[in-house]
Design an enzyme around this catalytic site. Structure first.
Site, PDB file in Angstrom:
ATOM      1  N   GLU A 117       0.800  -1.237   0.000  1.00  0.00           N
ATOM      2  CA  GLU A 117       0.000   0.000   0.000  1.00  0.00           C
ATOM      3  C   GLU A 117       0.830   1.285   0.000  1.00  0.00           C
ATOM      4  OE1 GLU A 117      -4.184  -0.785   1.831  1.00  0.00           O
ATOM      5  OE2 GLU A 117      -2.712  -1.171   3.400  1.00  0.00           O
TER       6      GLU A 117
HETATM    7  C1  ACM Z   1      -2.324  -5.404   4.019  1.00  0.00           C
HETATM    8  O1  ACM Z   1      -3.417  -5.807   4.438  1.00  0.00           O
HETATM    9  N1  ACM Z   1      -2.171  -4.152   3.666  1.00  0.00           N
HETATM   10  C2  ACM Z   1      -1.194  -6.299   3.892  1.00  0.00           C
END
Ligand code: ACM
Length: 681
Positions: free
Chosen positions: A314
């Site tokens: 992310e």
């Molecule tokens: C995640 O759930 N961002 C690994």
């Protein structure tokens, strides 16, 4: 002779029937081979254990814990001293020791043979013995004549070498005693990796002596000292569990910048307070890598496991886009975009890890052809990345489908197999690169009080998926065994069943919680990211977390039993009186509950929000009872009545106070069924 023939035929059938176990043994995870016999071995006060072959301190402590656990489980004070008698009740034989630092893929197999005169547990190393002792504990039952284990031969080994649980302690700090009891639970279901997500934007939880501002500026004072971490890792090792640390880089790392803002790609300032999820390391500066090198050098010693997780998920790149120097770096190095920049960062990170003798792991965003094939990829965004990674030559493990924070029922996690979907069509060599999976307990909505109930018992269904043969799939059998395991897990000190009761007292501020409990037993927290999406302030998880949604169980057993009773009733053509009786009892309790609960809801500020939910439950009770009356009289319910009830059901489907009433769907079925005549079964 005939009896012998019948007995051996029965044994053959039973051993073939591991997929849908016929033997009725409440084992979880289901062993790879179970051959039941006839008779039992008593477990009485003379019970003794002897060790032959290899022995070391890990094995001896494991046997000590086993006897202590058996003592607690039976209330008998069993002899701790290993027996040297020629005929112990349980003889343990080990061939050789385990690795000093437990390794991925070590032989974890064991064989447990129980007959009426004694039991023998053999394994190549103490790892298998630890698993076999857990199986033995699960076999101990209460009979009319005392405690006993059944005569049985079990040969067992795991399907996957990596069977993990991730616990996020960044968002909310979880004390070590709580984590330790969860390690006990993991050992009970033969999980072997604790993936410790040690920091995130909201908090940094490890003492660094080299960079003390990490914990000082990056936490609210809640972090683990290095001594505590060493003790914890040793505790896990004793239970056959590896501890893999995760240090998020380059994103999810705002707490790190609170003390060291010069590592970030944007000007800051940075705090652990909500806001600023874009914060990301600056991968273009030498300083960043110097810091990482020193930091990893320190952490690599603290965490002895071969594997080291660097996160990598992310990264939205906003700070990189906004920084002209970083953009210039991208162009100067012939990179196309931020993904290339992250791959460059990962390559440099991997070299640093390799220098400190660690194998790099990352979330599936790290997958990039420039990375060496030693990197392990953890799939969370879908199963495709698992297959792609395996195809490209990377070892990979699955977490998509195993997110415990999404509040799914155990059966839904259970149905997710690492070798399914895109992975099913891989060739055998590619399949062998899929090394297992991990359940994930992200802690946005987690407290030390409720964490056990978010992990257990559902985590045991994932543990079985990762340990047992792929044919072990029947959800009915899974739920039966999960029910038994669930209260056994409380004996270990887990509080997944009991914590709700004490929390209900706090919510109510009074002793009488019967009516509140009736409501609590049929609701579940909203699913997936619904709670996150309803946050008024983005990404503020500070709570307080003291509402009913924070304490009710992710999966309502009562709603499931209600569904099962209803299925039995409908399936019998409305003739199953026992099932109808159970349904009527529940419906009447729900119908009458609102009147009992209402005064309490007014008394406590924590309960006001539940009034509409409580009214819905009573309405459903009334509707369900009327539907049953129509069915009993073989009189079709009037269409206008049904339309009215179905409208009420629609209303009851809407989440209230972040909770879902889990009996709506089965009641809809009942009301629709009341339109027709009784059917023959
Ligand atoms: C995640 O759930 N961002 C690994």
């Amino acid at each position: 002779m005939r009896i012998l023939l019948i007995a051996s035929a029965a044994l053959l059938l039973a051993s073939l029937a591991v997929a849908q176990p016929q033997h009725g043994l409440n084992l979880m995870p289901m062993p790879s081979s179970v051959q039941p016999g006839v008779g039992q071995l008593p477990v009485d006060r003379s019970f003794s254990v002897a060790i032959t072959g290899f022995r070391d301190a890990t094995l001896e402590r494991g046997v000590h814990r086993f006897v202590a656990e058996l003592s607690r489980q039976t209330g008998m004070f069993l002899k701790q001293k290993p027996a040297d008698s020629a005929h112990p009740a349980l003889l343990i034989h080990t061939v050789h020791g385990s690795e000093r630092v437990q390794r991925l893929g070590e032989d974890e197999s064991y064989e447990l043979v129980i007959n009426e005169s004694g039991a023998k547990l053999t394994a190549p190393s103490p790892l298998g013995i630890l698993h076999g002792l857990q199986t033995f504990l699960q076999l101990v039952g209460t009979t009319a004549n005392g405690f006993a284990v059944p005569v049985v031969t079990i040969k067992d080994q795991p399907r996957f070498a990596w069977r993990g649980l991730l616990i996020d302690v960044g968002r909310h700090f979880i004390p070590l005693d709580v984590l330790k009891r969860n390690l006990d639970g993991m050992a009970a279901v033969k999980m072997n990796v604790l993936h410790w997500h040690l920091y995130d934007n909201e908090g940094f939880r490890v003492e660094s002596k080299r960079f003390p501002k990490l914990q000082e500026a990056g936490s609210d004072g809640l972090y683990y000292t290095q001594d505590e971490i060493r003790d914890f890792v040793a505790y896990a090792h004793d239970r056959g569990i590896r501890v893999v640390p995760e240090f998020e880089m380059p994103g999810h790392s705002r707490s790190l910048f609170a003390g060291y803002p010069e590592l970030a790609s944007g000007p800051g300032p940075y705090t652990v307070e909500p806001g600023g999820a874009d914060a990301v390391m600056d991968p273009t500066r030498g300083k960043t890598y110097k810091f990482i090198d020193k930091f990893i050098e320190e952490m690599a010693k603290l965490f002895p496991d071969d594997y080291f997780h660097i996160g990598g998920d992310e990264v939205n790149g906003h700070q990189w886009d906004a920084n002209p120097k970083i953009q210039a770096f991208i162009h100067a190095h012939g990179m196309k975009n931020n993904q290339d920049l992250q791959a460059y960062f990962n390559q440099r990170l991997q070299k640093i890890l390799s220098k400190h003798h660690k194998i790099m792991m990352g979330w599936d965003e790290v997958l990039h052809p420039d990375l060496p094939k030693t990197v392990v990829v953890q799939s969370w965004r879908g199963q495709q990345s698992l297959a792609t990674a395996a195809q490209q030559g990377y070892s990979s493990l699955l977490s998509f489908g195993y997110y415990l924070d999404l509040m799914w029922p155990a059966s839904r996690h259970y149905a997710v197999d690492p070798i399914s979907g895109a992975a099913a069509s891989l060739n055998p060599e590619e399949k062998s690169r899929i090394i297992g999976g991990e359940a994930c307990m992200w802690s946005e909505w987690i407290t030390p009080e409720n964490i056990d109930s978010r992990i257990w018992p559902r985590n045991a269904a994932i543990a079985e998926r990762l340990w047992s043969p792929p044919e072990v799939q029947d959800p009915g059998s899974m739920y039966t065994r999960l029910g038994e395991l669930s209260w056994r897990l409380e004996w270990l000190g887990l509080t997944h069943r009991s914590s709700m009761i004490s929390a209900l007292h706090r919510l109510a501020g009074t002793d009488d919680i019967i009516a509140l409990r009736t409501l609590a037993e049929v609701v579940e927290p909203v699913k997936d990211y619904a709670r996150m999406n309803s946050l008024k302030t983005a990404w503020d998880f500070r709570g307080p977390l003291n509402r009913l949604v924070d304490t009710v169980r992710p999966e309502s057993d009562q709603a499931r039993h209600f569904r099962d009773s209803l299925q039995a009733y409908i399936g019998s053509g409305y003739t199953d009186r026992a099932a109808e009786g159970e349904i009527r009892t529940l419906l009447a309790a729900w119908r009458d509950n609102d009147a009992r609960l209402h005064p309490l809801l007014e008394q406590s500020f924590l309960l006001h929000e539940l009034a509409p939910l409580s009214e819905d439950l009573s309405t459903l009770g009334v509707a369900g009872l009327l539907a049953l009356d129509y069915l009993d009289k073989s009189a079709p319910s009037p269409e206008s009545w049904r339309a009215q009830q179905l409208a009420l059901l629609e209303r009851a489907k809407t989440p209230k106070a972040d909770l879902l009433l889990m009996v709506v769907a089965p009641l809809q079925q009942l009301i629709e069924a009341s339109a027709g005549q009784k059917q023959k079964p």
